[in-house]
Design a protein around this motif. Structure first.
Motif, PDB file in Angstrom:
ATOM      1  N   SER A  34      35.158  -5.946  64.387  1.00  0.00           N
ATOM      2  CA  SER A  34      34.580  -6.305  65.692  1.00  0.00           C
ATOM      3  C   SER A  34      35.366  -7.399  66.413  1.00  0.00           C
ATOM      4  N   ILE A  35      36.696  -7.360  66.258  1.00  0.00           N
ATOM      5  CA  ILE A  35      37.528  -8.317  66.991  1.00  0.00           C
ATOM      6  C   ILE A  35      38.701  -7.580  67.634  1.00  0.00           C
ATOM      7  N   THR A  36      39.242  -8.202  68.672  1.00  0.00           N
ATOM      8  CA  THR A  36      40.411  -7.663  69.364  1.00  0.00           C
ATOM      9  C   THR A  36      41.672  -8.265  68.746  1.00  0.00           C
ATOM     10  N   TYR A  37      42.822  -7.735  69.162  1.00  0.00           N
ATOM     11  CA  TYR A  37      44.079  -8.269  68.643  1.00  0.00           C
ATOM     12  C   TYR A  37      44.262  -9.757  68.990  1.00  0.00           C
ATOM     13  N   PRO A  38      44.049 -10.182  70.247  1.00  0.00           N
ATOM     14  CA  PRO A  38      44.176 -11.631  70.520  1.00  0.00           C
ATOM     15  C   PRO A  38      43.186 -12.473  69.704  1.00  0.00           C
ATOM     16  N   GLN A  39      41.982 -11.959  69.485  1.00  0.00           N
ATOM     17  CA  GLN A  39      41.024 -12.687  68.647  1.00  0.00           C
ATOM     18  C   GLN A  39      41.515 -12.761  67.199  1.00  0.00           C
ATOM     19  N   TYR A  40      42.142 -11.696  66.731  1.00  0.00           N
ATOM     20  CA  TYR A  40      42.732 -11.676  65.389  1.00  0.00           C
ATOM     21  C   TYR A  40      43.795 -12.766  65.259  1.00  0.00           C
ATOM     22  N   LEU A  41      44.608 -12.938  66.290  1.00  0.00           N
ATOM     23  CA  LEU A  41      45.641 -13.972  66.257  1.00  0.00           C
ATOM     24  C   LEU A  41      45.013 -15.360  66.129  1.00  0.00           C
ATOM     25  N   VAL A  42      43.926 -15.603  66.857  1.00  0.00           N
ATOM     26  CA  VAL A  42      43.214 -16.878  66.742  1.00  0.00           C
ATOM     27  C   VAL A  42      42.695 -17.053  65.325  1.00  0.00           C
ATOM     28  N   MET A  43      42.110 -16.002  64.777  1.00  0.00           N
ATOM     29  CA  MET A  43      41.566 -16.089  63.425  1.00  0.00           C
ATOM     30  C   MET A  43      42.672 -16.366  62.404  1.00  0.00           C
ATOM     31  N   GLU A  49      44.661 -22.990  59.213  1.00  0.00           N
ATOM     32  CA  GLU A  49      44.580 -24.419  59.526  1.00  0.00           C
ATOM     33  C   GLU A  49      43.161 -24.952  59.754  1.00  0.00           C
ATOM     34  N   LYS A  50      42.144 -24.128  59.621  1.00  0.00           N
ATOM     35  CA  LYS A  50      40.717 -24.487  59.657  1.00  0.00           C
ATOM     36  C   LYS A  50      40.190 -24.977  61.001  1.00  0.00           C
ATOM     37  N   GLU A  51      40.880 -25.912  61.652  1.00  0.00           N
ATOM     38  CA  GLU A  51      40.397 -26.450  62.926  1.00  0.00           C
ATOM     39  C   GLU A  51      41.575 -26.774  63.836  1.00  0.00           C
ATOM     40  N   LYS A  52      41.411 -26.421  65.101  1.00  0.00           N
ATOM     41  CA  LYS A  52      42.439 -26.701  66.109  1.00  0.00           C
ATOM     42  C   LYS A  52      41.750 -26.991  67.426  1.00  0.00           C
ATOM     43  N   THR A  53      42.431 -27.722  68.299  1.00  0.00           N
ATOM     44  CA  THR A  53      41.931 -27.860  69.659  1.00  0.00           C
ATOM     45  C   THR A  53      42.318 -26.598  70.425  1.00  0.00           C
ATOM     46  N   VAL A  54      41.673 -26.393  71.560  1.00  0.00           N
ATOM     47  CA  VAL A  54      42.023 -25.244  72.400  1.00  0.00           C
ATOM     48  C   VAL A  54      43.501 -25.338  72.798  1.00  0.00           C
ATOM     49  N   ASN A  55      43.951 -26.530  73.152  1.00  0.00           N
ATOM     50  CA  ASN A  55      45.362 -26.702  73.547  1.00  0.00           C
ATOM     51  C   ASN A  55      46.314 -26.383  72.402  1.00  0.00           C
ATOM     52  N   GLN A  56      45.989 -26.807  71.196  1.00  0.00           N
ATOM     53  CA  GLN A  56      46.842 -26.510  70.041  1.00  0.00           C
ATOM     54  C   GLN A  56      46.900 -25.008  69.783  1.00  0.00           C
ATOM     55  N   LEU A  57      45.764 -24.338  69.894  1.00  0.00           N
ATOM     56  CA  LEU A  57      45.753 -22.882  69.728  1.00  0.00           C
ATOM     57  C   LEU A  57      46.611 -22.220  70.796  1.00  0.00           C
ATOM     58  N   GLY A  58      46.474 -22.692  72.030  1.00  0.00           N
ATOM     59  CA  GLY A  58      47.255 -22.133  73.132  1.00  0.00           C
ATOM     60  C   GLY A  58      48.744 -22.269  72.902  1.00  0.00           C
ATOM     61  N   GLU A  59      49.162 -23.452  72.443  1.00  0.00           N
ATOM     62  CA  GLU A  59      50.592 -23.665  72.156  1.00  0.00           C
ATOM     63  C   GLU A  59      51.061 -22.751  71.032  1.00  0.00           C
ATOM     64  N   ARG A  60      50.300 -22.682  69.981  1.00  0.00           N
ATOM     65  CA  ARG A  60      50.693 -21.882  68.813  1.00  0.00           C
ATOM     66  C   ARG A  60      50.775 -20.392  69.144  1.00  0.00           C
ATOM     67  N   LEU A  61      49.842 -19.918  69.993  1.00  0.00           N
ATOM     68  CA  LEU A  61      49.764 -18.491  70.299  1.00  0.00           C
ATOM     69  C   LEU A  61      50.438 -18.117  71.621  1.00  0.00           C
ATOM     70  N   PRO A  70      37.884 -17.611  77.424  1.00  0.00           N
ATOM     71  CA  PRO A  70      36.908 -16.520  77.278  1.00  0.00           C
ATOM     72  C   PRO A  70      36.990 -15.828  75.917  1.00  0.00           C
ATOM     73  N   LEU A  71      38.179 -15.745  75.379  1.00  0.00           N
ATOM     74  CA  LEU A  71      38.388 -15.144  74.063  1.00  0.00           C
ATOM     75  C   LEU A  71      37.659 -15.961  72.991  1.00  0.00           C
ATOM     76  N   LEU A  72      37.749 -17.296  73.088  1.00  0.00           N
ATOM     77  CA  LEU A  72      37.087 -18.173  72.124  1.00  0.00           C
ATOM     78  C   LEU A  72      35.569 -18.132  72.295  1.00  0.00           C
ATOM     79  N   LYS A  73      35.112 -18.007  73.541  1.00  0.00           N
ATOM     80  CA  LYS A  73      33.667 -17.886  73.780  1.00  0.00           C
ATOM     81  C   LYS A  73      33.119 -16.636  73.108  1.00  0.00           C
ATOM     82  N   ARG A  74      33.864 -15.535  73.203  1.00  0.00           N
ATOM     83  CA  ARG A  74      33.406 -14.288  72.560  1.00  0.00           C
ATOM     84  C   ARG A  74      33.396 -14.420  71.040  1.00  0.00           C
ATOM     85  N   LEU A  75      34.408 -15.090  70.482  1.00  0.00           N
ATOM     86  CA  LEU A  75      34.420 -15.305  69.028  1.00  0.00           C
ATOM     87  C   LEU A  75      33.236 -16.170  68.602  1.00  0.00           C
ATOM     88  N   ALA A  76      32.892 -17.144  69.434  1.00  0.00           N
ATOM     89  CA  ALA A  76      31.726 -17.997  69.131  1.00  0.00           C
ATOM     90  C   ALA A  76      30.435 -17.190  69.228  1.00  0.00           C
TER      91      ALA A  76
END
Length: 139
Positions: A34-43, A49-61, A70-76
């Motif tokens: 029940s996840i999309t490819y971009p959500q899979y990348l976040v996971m 790394e267990k915890e990241k800020t939104v900015n850190q996730l954005g840089e990494r991905l 919106p992607l993180l809101k759906r995962l939540a």
């Protein structure tokens, strides 16, 4: 002189087509989770790394906050991540795994092997391709 505007002479087209093909291979596997490819990348990042800020996730991905939020809101909403504002700076949103999000890792563990088996090339060839792609992305 070779026509540089022919489709067959473009590097962008096979890169684009390859990206779409890979994403399409992931789709049925990720649908089961029940996840999309971009959500899979976040996971993937959070499983590592267990915890990241939104900015850190954005840089990494390599995703901007307009795409990521919106992607993180759906995962939540699905119960896989927590989104909590930092107590020190309310502008910073921390993203962490829930227990359900952590458990999803076990269900996803065979996905990379399944993808590789669909590609019809050796691990060595994939490692070489990844090396070249990473070199290009650094520039």
């Amino acid at each position: 002189m070779e026509d540089l505007l022919k489709l067959e002479n473009q590097i962008c087209f096979p890169a684009y087509a390859f990206s779409r093909q890979i994403t399409n291979l992931y789709r049925p596997l990720l649908d089961k989770l029940s996840i999309t490819y971009p959500q899979y990348l976040v996971m993937l990042v959070l499983w590592e790394e267990k915890e990241k800020t939104v900015n850190q996730l954005g840089e990494r991905l390599r995703l901007d906050s307009g795409t990521l939020t919106p992607l993180l809101k759906r995962l939540a909403q699905k119960g896989f991540v927590n989104r909590i504002r930092s107590k020190e700076d309310e502008r910073i949103v921390l993203i962490s795994l829930t227990e359900e999000g952590s458990n999803l890792r076990e269900q996803a563990k065979d996905i990379p092997t399944q993808i590789v088996s669909c590609l019809g090339v050796s691990i060595e060839e994939l490692i070489h391709l990844k090396t070249i792609l990473n070199k290009i992305l650094i520039n």
